[in-house]
Scaffold this motif. Structure first.
Motif, PDB file in Angstrom:
ATOM      1  N   THR A 170       0.827  -1.208   0.000  1.00 45.25           N
ATOM      2  CA  THR A 170       0.000   0.000   0.000  1.00 45.25           C
ATOM      3  C   THR A 170       0.860   1.256   0.000  1.00 45.25           C
ATOM      4  O   THR A 170       2.022   1.240   0.419  1.00 45.25           O
ATOM      5  N   ALA A 171       0.247   2.353  -0.434  1.00 47.09           N
ATOM      6  CA  ALA A 171       0.953   3.626  -0.453  1.00 47.09           C
ATOM      7  C   ALA A 171       1.265   4.103   0.964  1.00 47.09           C
ATOM      8  O   ALA A 171       2.312   4.698   1.209  1.00 47.09           O
ATOM      9  N   ARG A 172       0.375   3.847   1.902  1.00 49.92           N
ATOM     10  CA  ARG A 172       0.621   4.245   3.289  1.00 49.92           C
ATOM     11  C   ARG A 172       1.862   3.547   3.840  1.00 49.92           C
ATOM     12  O   ARG A 172       2.697   4.170   4.504  1.00 49.92           O
ATOM     13  N   CYS A 173       1.967   2.260   3.593  1.00 48.81           N
ATOM     14  CA  CYS A 173       3.164   1.526   4.020  1.00 48.81           C
ATOM     15  C   CYS A 173       4.407   2.112   3.366  1.00 48.81           C
ATOM     16  O   CYS A 173       5.443   2.282   4.018  1.00 48.81           O
ATOM     17  N   ALA A 174       4.310   2.448   2.082  1.00 46.33           N
ATOM     18  CA  ALA A 174       5.474   2.940   1.337  1.00 46.33           C
ATOM     19  C   ALA A 174       6.012   4.238   1.917  1.00 46.33           C
ATOM     20  O   ALA A 174       7.220   4.387   2.129  1.00 46.33           O
ATOM     21  N   VAL A 175       5.133   5.214   2.184  1.00 40.96           N
ATOM     22  CA  VAL A 175       5.639   6.510   2.664  1.00 40.96           C
ATOM     23  C   VAL A 175       6.228   6.370   4.067  1.00 40.96           C
ATOM     24  O   VAL A 175       7.245   7.016   4.390  1.00 40.96           O
ATOM     25  N   LYS A 176       5.636   5.526   4.908  1.00 39.21           N
ATOM     26  CA  LYS A 176       6.177   5.327   6.248  1.00 39.21           C
ATOM     27  C   LYS A 176       7.526   4.611   6.193  1.00 39.21           C
ATOM     28  O   LYS A 176       8.467   4.965   6.930  1.00 39.21           O
ATOM     29  N   THR A 177       7.641   3.619   5.325  1.00 38.82           N
ATOM     30  CA  THR A 177       8.897   2.879   5.188  1.00 38.82           C
ATOM     31  C   THR A 177      10.018   3.790   4.704  1.00 38.82           C
ATOM     32  O   THR A 177      11.126   3.797   5.260  1.00 38.82           O
ATOM     33  N   MET A 178       9.743   4.569   3.672  1.00 32.86           N
ATOM     34  CA  MET A 178      10.767   5.469   3.133  1.00 32.86           C
ATOM     35  C   MET A 178      11.159   6.538   4.142  1.00 32.86           C
ATOM     36  O   MET A 178      12.350   6.853   4.296  1.00 32.86           O
ATOM     37  N   GLY A 179      10.190   7.087   4.839  1.00 31.72           N
ATOM     38  CA  GLY A 179      10.492   8.126   5.820  1.00 31.72           C
ATOM     39  C   GLY A 179      11.382   7.631   6.938  1.00 31.72           C
ATOM     40  O   GLY A 179      12.336   8.308   7.345  1.00 31.72           O
ATOM     41  N   LYS A 180      11.081   6.434   7.453  1.00 31.35           N
ATOM     42  CA  LYS A 180      11.884   5.892   8.553  1.00 31.35           C
ATOM     43  C   LYS A 180      13.322   5.636   8.121  1.00 31.35           C
ATOM     44  O   LYS A 180      14.274   5.971   8.841  1.00 31.35           O
ATOM     45  N   ILE A 181      13.502   5.034   6.954  1.00 31.63           N
ATOM     46  CA  ILE A 181      14.864   4.743   6.483  1.00 31.63           C
ATOM     47  C   ILE A 181      15.631   6.036   6.248  1.00 31.63           C
ATOM     48  O   ILE A 181      16.816   6.154   6.588  1.00 31.63           O
ATOM     49  N   ALA A 182      14.976   7.048   5.676  1.00 28.71           N
ATOM     50  CA  ALA A 182      15.641   8.331   5.428  1.00 28.71           C
ATOM     51  C   ALA A 182      16.113   8.975   6.725  1.00 28.71           C
ATOM     52  O   ALA A 182      17.234   9.494   6.809  1.00 28.71           O
ATOM     53  N   VAL A 183      15.277   8.940   7.755  1.00 24.97           N
ATOM     54  CA  VAL A 183      15.655   9.517   9.044  1.00 24.97           C
ATOM     55  C   VAL A 183      16.794   8.723   9.677  1.00 24.97           C
ATOM     56  O   VAL A 183      17.761   9.292  10.210  1.00 24.97           O
ATOM     57  N   ASP A 184      16.713   7.399   9.616  1.00 25.84           N
ATOM     58  CA  ASP A 184      17.712   6.547  10.269  1.00 25.84           C
ATOM     59  C   ASP A 184      19.083   6.643   9.600  1.00 25.84           C
ATOM     60  O   ASP A 184      20.117   6.673  10.289  1.00 25.84           O
ATOM     61  N   LEU A 185      19.109   6.682   8.266  1.00 27.18           N
ATOM     62  CA  LEU A 185      20.386   6.601   7.541  1.00 27.18           C
ATOM     63  C   LEU A 185      20.862   7.940   6.996  1.00 27.18           C
ATOM     64  O   LEU A 185      22.029   8.067   6.613  1.00 27.18           O
ATOM     65  N   GLY A 186      20.002   8.927   6.957  1.00 25.35           N
ATOM     66  CA  GLY A 186      20.364  10.209   6.365  1.00 25.35           C
ATOM     67  C   GLY A 186      20.043  10.226   4.882  1.00 25.35           C
ATOM     68  O   GLY A 186      20.503   9.369   4.131  1.00 25.35           O
ATOM     69  N   PHE A 187      19.252  11.221   4.453  1.00 27.99           N
ATOM     70  CA  PHE A 187      18.857  11.323   3.053  1.00 27.99           C
ATOM     71  C   PHE A 187      19.807  12.240   2.285  1.00 27.99           C
ATOM     72  O   PHE A 187      20.222  13.287   2.773  1.00 27.99           O
ATOM     73  N   TYR A 188      20.127  11.836   1.064  1.00 29.53           N
ATOM     74  CA  TYR A 188      20.885  12.707   0.161  1.00 29.53           C
ATOM     75  C   TYR A 188      20.246  12.676  -1.220  1.00 29.53           C
ATOM     76  O   TYR A 188      19.603  11.693  -1.609  1.00 29.53           O
ATOM     77  N   SER A 189      20.411  13.743  -1.957  1.00 28.89           N
ATOM     78  CA  SER A 189      20.018  13.784  -3.362  1.00 28.89           C
ATOM     79  C   SER A 189      21.242  13.531  -4.225  1.00 28.89           C
ATOM     80  O   SER A 189      22.348  13.998  -3.916  1.00 28.89           O
TER      81      SER A 189
END
Length: 259
Positions: A170-189
């Motif tokens: 689901t889309a809800r699962c997707a946005v939560k999964t991506m957000g958590k990983i980005a916060v935990d590991l650090g997001f870069y472009s």
């Protein structure tokens, strides 16, 4: 006099159009605005002057032994975008290619779903689909590669979108999964430039994420001091159409509203 004014204006407009054509744009449709009765997501994958690995790769469904990890990579623009045979036979080394180095590892789930992949994850076997648009921000992060001692971040939008398709229905699962990983590991472009000349025009990302019923917008940028992440997600009303052209479209949020 008017003739002398028009030519520069035309040239300026043409230059602006060329610049805009170098960046990805999303168009997404809610289910009630769609003739199919389901959400639609599409985007242009524009790499500007860079070369692009245009392969449409199939990543198969796979069961993983206990203790397995999912590696995160600094995905390349050109061919090959990655050499990682554990992800897909399409990413196996060819003609003497060496396996890609990785930025981080996270615990793997017992089973991952099949999906179609390009620069970003496209759509998985459950119909979860993603479109991408690089955006502006006032923070910037850099990947922690060996040639970037100033880089501390380990999760780009490429892997975030792919991991969402691997793990979610689901889309809800997707946005939560991506957000958590980005916060935990650090997001870069991938387009953040260098510390002496940071590219704030391309330092963040927006995604449209849809399943068979819901359409969501996901925005993410690097957190303070080139680390972690700040992200937001909002459900698009089902009778709406949304366009994302290299700018965050989530402007206000009611943090007590789960949608």
């Amino acid at each position: 006099m008017s003739h002398h004014v028009r030519l520069p204006l035309i040239a300026t407009a043409a230059a602006a159009l060329i610049s805009c054509a170098r960046a990805c744009t999303i168009v997404a449709v809610g289910k009630d605005a769609s003739s199919t009765g389901h959400p639609i997501v599409c985007h242009t994958d524009d790499s500007g002057s860079d070369t692009t690995d245009i392969r449409l790769a199939r990543v198969p469904r796979k069961k993983w032994p206990k203790g397995s990890t999912r590696k995160l990579y600094n995905w390349a623009d050109g061919y090959p975008r990655v050499v990682a045979p554990e992800l897909s036979p399409d990413y196996a080394p060819m003609h003497g290619q060496e396996k890609s180095g990785y930025l981080a590892e996270i615990p793997q789930v017992p089973e991952t779903w099949a999906y179609w992949d390009m620069d970003y994850g496209v759509v998985n076997e459950w119909g979860l689909a993603i479109g991408e648009s690089t955006t502006t921000a006032k923070t910037v992060g850099f990947p922690a590669t060996p040639d970037r001692p100033w880089g501390f971040c380990r999760a780009g939008i490429e892997d975030l979108s792919k991991i969402a398709l691997e793990r979610c229905q689901t889309a809800r699962c997707a946005v939560k999964t991506m957000g958590k990983i980005a916060v935990d590991l650090g997001f870069y472009s991938a387009d953040s430039g260098v510390p002496t000349n940071p590219d704030l025009m391309d330092s963040a990302e927006a995604l449209a994420v849809a399943d068979g019923e819901e359409l969501w917008i996901f925005n993410v940028m690097t957190g303070k001091s080139n680390a972690s992440a700040i992200w937001a997600a909002m459900r698009v009303p089902p009778n709406h159409v949304v366009a994302v052209g290299n700018s965050f479209t989530i402007r206000k949020m009611n943090l007590s509203d789960p949608e």
